[in-house]
Design a protein around this motif. Structure first.
Motif, mmCIF file in Angstrom:
data_model
loop_
_atom_site.group_PDB
_atom_site.id
_atom_site.type_symbol
_atom_site.label_atom_id
_atom_site.label_comp_id
_atom_site.label_asym_id
_atom_site.label_seq_id
_atom_site.Cartn_x
_atom_site.Cartn_y
_atom_site.Cartn_z
ATOM 1 N N MET A 36 -35.710 34.503 18.886
ATOM 2 C CA MET A 36 -34.966 33.715 17.913
ATOM 3 C C MET A 36 -33.550 34.277 17.798
ATOM 4 N N MET A 37 -32.592 33.386 17.791
ATOM 5 C CA MET A 37 -31.185 33.768 17.730
ATOM 6 C C MET A 37 -30.606 33.340 16.382
ATOM 7 N N PRO A 38 -29.899 34.239 15.673
ATOM 8 C CA PRO A 38 -29.255 33.811 14.434
ATOM 9 C C PRO A 38 -27.993 32.990 14.724
ATOM 10 N N TYR A 39 -27.678 32.082 13.814
ATOM 11 C CA TYR A 39 -26.499 31.231 13.949
ATOM 12 C C TYR A 39 -25.604 31.417 12.738
ATOM 13 N N ALA A 40 -24.281 31.436 12.996
ATOM 14 C CA ALA A 40 -23.282 31.630 11.952
ATOM 15 C C ALA A 40 -22.213 30.552 12.098
ATOM 16 N N LEU A 41 -21.244 30.572 11.206
ATOM 17 C CA LEU A 41 -20.113 29.651 11.267
ATOM 18 C C LEU A 41 -18.869 30.413 11.687
ATOM 19 N N LYS A 42 -18.188 29.881 12.701
ATOM 20 C CA LYS A 42 -16.964 30.510 13.212
ATOM 21 C C LYS A 42 -15.805 29.542 13.064
ATOM 22 N N ASN A 43 -14.684 30.049 12.558
ATOM 23 C CA ASN A 43 -13.481 29.235 12.446
ATOM 24 C C ASN A 43 -12.950 28.974 13.851
ATOM 25 N N LYS A 44 -12.743 27.696 14.182
ATOM 26 C CA LYS A 44 -12.320 27.313 15.532
ATOM 27 C C LYS A 44 -10.944 27.860 15.889
ATOM 28 N N GLU A 45 -10.083 28.082 14.876
ATOM 29 C CA GLU A 45 -8.715 28.531 15.147
ATOM 30 C C GLU A 45 -8.563 30.046 15.117
ATOM 31 N N THR A 46 -9.251 30.718 14.194
ATOM 32 C CA THR A 46 -9.036 32.160 14.004
ATOM 33 C C THR A 46 -10.167 33.019 14.554
ATOM 34 N N SER A 47 -11.319 32.426 14.862
ATOM 35 C CA SER A 47 -12.538 33.130 15.305
ATOM 36 C C SER A 47 -13.183 33.954 14.198
ATOM 37 N N GLU A 48 -12.746 33.757 12.936
ATOM 38 C CA GLU A 48 -13.382 34.445 11.820
ATOM 39 C C GLU A 48 -14.777 33.889 11.596
ATOM 40 N N LEU A 49 -15.739 34.767 11.325
ATOM 41 C CA LEU A 49 -17.084 34.340 10.948
ATOM 42 C C LEU A 49 -17.121 34.183 9.430
ATOM 43 N N PHE A 50 -17.768 33.120 8.949
ATOM 44 C CA PHE A 50 -17.765 32.820 7.521
ATOM 45 C C PHE A 50 -18.620 33.828 6.760
ATOM 46 N N SER A 51 -17.993 34.505 5.812
ATOM 47 C CA SER A 51 -18.718 35.445 4.961
ATOM 48 C C SER A 51 -18.485 35.071 3.499
ATOM 49 N N CYS A 52 -19.457 35.432 2.667
ATOM 50 C CA CYS A 52 -19.391 35.067 1.258
ATOM 51 C C CYS A 52 -20.418 35.889 0.483
ATOM 52 N N ALA A 53 -20.484 35.650 -0.812
ATOM 53 C CA ALA A 53 -21.498 36.289 -1.645
ATOM 54 C C ALA A 53 -22.852 35.666 -1.325
ATOM 55 N N LEU A 54 -23.840 36.504 -1.035
ATOM 56 C CA LEU A 54 -25.185 36.056 -0.685
ATOM 57 C C LEU A 54 -26.203 36.897 -1.448
ATOM 58 N N GLU A 55 -27.467 36.539 -1.324
ATOM 59 C CA GLU A 55 -28.558 37.345 -1.881
ATOM 60 C C GLU A 55 -29.546 37.646 -0.771
ATOM 61 N N VAL A 113 -22.128 28.849 15.776
ATOM 62 C CA VAL A 113 -22.195 29.690 16.976
ATOM 63 C C VAL A 113 -23.434 30.574 16.913
ATOM 64 N N GLY A 114 -23.996 30.848 18.074
ATOM 65 C CA GLY A 114 -25.139 31.740 18.165
ATOM 66 C C GLY A 114 -24.677 33.186 18.311
ATOM 67 N N LEU A 115 -25.381 34.069 17.640
ATOM 68 C CA LEU A 115 -25.133 35.509 17.754
ATOM 69 C C LEU A 115 -26.409 36.173 18.230
ATOM 70 N N ASP A 116 -26.290 37.323 18.890
ATOM 71 C CA ASP A 116 -27.518 38.066 19.161
ATOM 72 C C ASP A 116 -27.822 38.927 17.935
ATOM 73 N N GLU A 117 -29.000 39.519 17.898
ATOM 74 C CA GLU A 117 -29.412 40.294 16.722
ATOM 75 C C GLU A 117 -28.436 41.439 16.438
#
Length: 94
Positions: free
Chosen positions: A1-20, A61-65
């Motif tokens: 199983m591969m985790p998936y995240a959100l990447k900004n198409k212009e800056t390549s930043e991965l979306f981070s925020c407050a989580l639990e 985008v897919g990330l490895d573990e």
């Protein structure tokens, strides 16, 4: 199983925020989904709920573990830090 995240198409930043985590403890990290379909279905409303005005600038985008774990290590639970996925697949932080 591969985790998936959100990447900004212009800056390549991965979306981070407050989580639990699974124990209900708050932290600042990269939002991950377990499969691409879930990520693509949830991402637009997830971004809007967090005040993102331009959700179309983010792609799933897919990330490895290792990459997924490294994101949160490099963020160090600090909302002022940002992580990026380079074209070479490295996780860089600022």
């Amino acid at each position: 199983m591969m985790p998936y995240a959100l990447k900004n198409k212009e800056t390549s930043e991965l979306f981070s925020c407050a989580l639990e985590n699974i124990h209900g403890i708050p932290y600042h990290g990269v939002k991950l989904w377990e499969d691409r379909e879930a990520a693509e279905a949830a991402a637009p409303s997830f971004l809007v709920e967090r005040g993102v005005d331009d959700p179309w600038r983010w792609e799933v985008v897919g990330l490895d573990e290792h990459q997924a774990k490294l994101c949160n290590v490099k963020l160090n639970n600090n909302p002022n830090r940002r992580v990026f996925l380079t074209e070479e697949g490295r996780i860089d932080a600022q």
